[in-house]
Design a protein around this motif. Structure first.
Motif, PDB file in Angstrom:
ATOM      1  N   UNK A  15       8.088   2.951   7.081  1.00  7.61           N
ATOM      2  CA  UNK A  15       9.370   2.782   6.390  1.00  7.61           C
ATOM      3  C   UNK A  15       9.360   1.500   5.561  1.00  7.61           C
ATOM      4  N   UNK A  16       8.843   0.425   6.148  1.00  7.71           N
ATOM      5  CA  UNK A  16       8.762  -0.846   5.420  1.00  7.71           C
ATOM      6  C   UNK A  16       7.894  -0.688   4.175  1.00  7.71           C
TER       7      UNK A  16
ATOM      8  N   UNK B  43       0.319   4.843   7.222  1.00  3.72           N
ATOM      9  CA  UNK B  43       0.440   5.735   8.370  1.00  3.72           C
ATOM     10  C   UNK B  43      -0.916   5.953   9.033  1.00  3.72           C
ATOM     11  N   UNK B  44      -1.929   6.248   8.232  1.00  4.69           N
ATOM     12  CA  UNK B  44      -3.258   6.510   8.783  1.00  4.69           C
ATOM     13  C   UNK B  44      -3.823   5.255   9.433  1.00  4.69           C
TER      14      UNK B  44
ATOM     15  N   UNK C 120       6.383   1.570  16.344  1.00  6.24           N
ATOM     16  CA  UNK C 120       6.309   0.517  15.329  1.00  6.24           C
ATOM     17  C   UNK C 120       5.512   0.965  14.107  1.00  6.24           C
ATOM     18  N   UNK C 121       4.571   1.895  14.304  1.00  2.00           N
ATOM     19  CA  UNK C 121       3.850   2.439  13.158  1.00  2.00           C
ATOM     20  C   UNK C 121       4.835   3.150  12.226  1.00  2.00           C
TER      21      UNK C 121
ATOM     22  N   UNK D 182       0.858  -1.180   0.000  1.00  2.00           N
ATOM     23  CA  UNK D 182       0.000   0.000   0.000  1.00  2.00           C
ATOM     24  C   UNK D 182       0.891   1.225   0.000  1.00  2.00           C
ATOM     25  N   UNK D 183       0.314   2.392   0.002  1.00  2.00           N
ATOM     26  CA  UNK D 183       1.119   3.608   0.013  1.00  2.00           C
ATOM     27  C   UNK D 183       1.532   3.928   1.448  1.00  2.00           C
TER      28      UNK D 183
END
Length: 550
Positions: free
Chosen positions: A206-207, A159-160, A200-201, A153-154
């Motif tokens: 980054x991943x 992030x959201x 971790x988010x 995904x983007x």
């Protein structure tokens, strides 16, 4: 942009590659990812069943005299709901007709749901009232990282969704506090306990970013057939040139990307016509087999309409660079070069193909195998079978129109819009020979139309009068014959010109002399590097008369 030998430029992101940067994975990879998501949801369903079952068995082992382990509690209800949702997602994702993008978006909501289920189970269902609060990495954080690695995904979406999922733990703690299940003060301690999940988010984003980059590399590699794009080598009026490597053969190549708008595509119909014409012309160029014609490996059109040509990767320099840096050439070497160019043109003309842009920048000189001063004629990728060309379009003085030649090397009949044949290329080759012998253009003028007018009306000054070098009289007469205003007064073919060159007595220039020259000049510094990759950018002619500007 000036025509010049193509060497490494300062790296910046081309406009087209900025578009690619935001593009998705290929559809087949998206479908594979959606299937992976389905498998993962099935695995989660199994883990929910196994986890709850083992929890009940552990409770029986710890409290053997209690029958509480047989009771259905809140955790069991959460597990049952999670199993149902997981199996539903598995079934939905397995349907081949589903849009994989929508399935993957559902996967993010499934991640949030799973985070909610885990949070409620651990914080609301059976937490001791006086349990101490310490920072910890919860199962929610592990789930977020798992989804980042498996579900493409983007970064923005991750992030959201990740922040929402990580917030399920603090929200569940506040619910437990309100219900009296868990007592702690102040309320802000929920963030103390679960701030590691928010960290971790960030790791998940980054991943996702790395996975997106890998996907873009796959997309670019696929859009250019079997070739993996490398460094940017040059940029011009019609696009960019990249060094590339064949993924299976590890063979170096040069890929020229050509923007559709620079093909004169004013509207959709014109764009479709340009692509059709490009395919026909590239196929014709692919049929050229002369060893002195740059080899065309592949061609195609990307999804966004960008045209690309894959050509052999050459080392050496073009004739414009050679003369600019080393000065005019001796007659023997000029003849040696011209005969090789004639070999390339003779084959093209026999197939009815007119190059229309023969000039020093489009003739490459280098080493091929053990041979030195080996000529390759470039830019046959846009060769045309032209019967009529208007003066206005030939000069390309209107923005957006495609140049059909370079004014400093344009035959009179081409400028007049008359039917052209191979003798137009012979005229241009005469201009090239003039430049090689003198280091100067045949005609010079401030404006392109003035330059064209001189080609139409002004007799050329003999080369021997514009240089202090000795020029063979026979070679000079032949060059002037190539520059005849009337095509009927020129050599009738490239083969005839090559034969005439063969019989001109002059200083010998062959493999021995060429090898010595390259050994001496191999380490000579150059603005572009004497053995830089060459692939010119076919671009509109401009109105100034400098060699590097036309």
């Amino acid at each position: 942009m000036a025509d010049h030998i193509i060497g490494p430029l300062q790296v910046s992101t081309p406009a087209d590659l900025k578009r690619w940067r935001t593009r998705e994975l290929p559809d087949d990879l998206l479908r594979a990812a959606s299937l992976r998501l389905g498998v993962m949801s099935l695995l989660f369903a199994v883990l929910w069943v196994v986890g709850v079952t083992l929890g009940h068995l552990a409770a029986h082992a710890i409290y053997p005299n209690s029958r509480r382990w047989l009771e259905f509690d809140l955790g069991d209800g959460i597990a049952a709901a999670s199993v149902v949702v997981s199996l539903a997602l598995f079934a939905y994702a397995r349907k081949g007709e589903r849009d994989p993008r929508f399935v993957l978006d559902l996967g993010l909501w499934y991640m949030v749901f799973t985070a909610l289920a885990l949070s409620v189970m651990f914080h609301v269902g059976g937490v001791p009232v006086d349990q101490a609060i310490f920072p910890e990495i919860s199962w929610v954080g592990a789930v977020i990282l798992m989804f980042a690695a498996i579900v493409p995904t983007t970064p923005r979406k991750m992030l959201v969704a990740g922040l929402i999922a990580a917030s399920m733990n603090p929200i569940s703690m506040l619910i437990a506090r309100a219900e009296g299940v868990w007592s702690f003060e102040p309320a802000s301690r929920v963030l103390v306990m679960h701030y590691p999940d928010y960290i971790l988010v960030g790791a998940a984003v980054v991943i996702t970013h790395v996975m997106t980059k890998l996907g873009q590399q796959v997309t670019k590699a696929r859009e250019m057939g079997s070739y993996q794009l490398g460094e940017l080598l040059g940029r011009g009026g019609m696009g960019e040139v990249y060094k590339a490597t064949h993924r299976m053969l590890a063979r170096p190549a040069a890929i020229k990307l050509i923007r559709p708008e620079m093909l004169g595509a004013a509207d959709a119909d014109t764009a479709r016509l340009a692509v059709t014409r490009f395919r026909r012309e590239a196929q014709a160029a692919a049929n050229l087999r002369s060893s002195h014609t740059v080899e065309l490996y592949d061609f195609g059109v990307t999804e966004d309409g960008t045209l690309y040509l894959v050509m052999e990767f050459l080392e050496g320099m073009d004739l414009e660079t050679l003369v600019r840096e080393k000065g005019p050439l001796p007659s023997g070497r000029v003849i040696h070069i011209l005969r090789q160019v004639c070999d390339s043109l003779d084959e093209a003309h026999s197939l009815g193909l007119i190059h229309r842009d023969i000039k020093p920048a489009n003739i490459h000189l280098g080493r091929v195998g053990l041979r030195h001063d080996f000529v390759k004629v470039l830019d046959f990728g846009l060769v045309k079978e032209v019967s009529s060309v208007s003066l206005e379009h030939s000069m390309a003085t209107i923005p957006g129109q495609m140049a059909l030649g370079t004014p400093a090397y344009m035959a009179p009949e081409m400028a007049l819009g008359e039917p052209v044949d191979g003798r137009a290329d012979i005229y241009a080759l005469g201009c090239v020979a003039y430049y090689l012998l003198t280091g100067q253009l045949v005609f010079e003028a401030e404006k392109a139309f003035q330059l064209i007018a001189k080609h139409l009306q002004t007799p050329p000054i003999p080369p021997s009068q514009r240089t202090s070098r000795s020029i063979s009289p026979d070679l000079e007469r032949l060059v002037l014959k190539c520059l005849a205003k009337n095509a009927n007064d020129r050599p009738k073919s490239a083969a005839q010109l090559a034969q005439a060159l063969e019989w001109i007595p002059t200083d010998a220039w062959g493999e021995e002399q060429a090898k010595q020259w390259w050994q001496i000049n191999d380490s000579t510094p150059s603005s572009s590097g004497p053995f830089s990759p060459v692939l010119p950018l076919y671009q509109p002619a401009v109105t100034n008369t400098r060699i590097d500007g036309v």
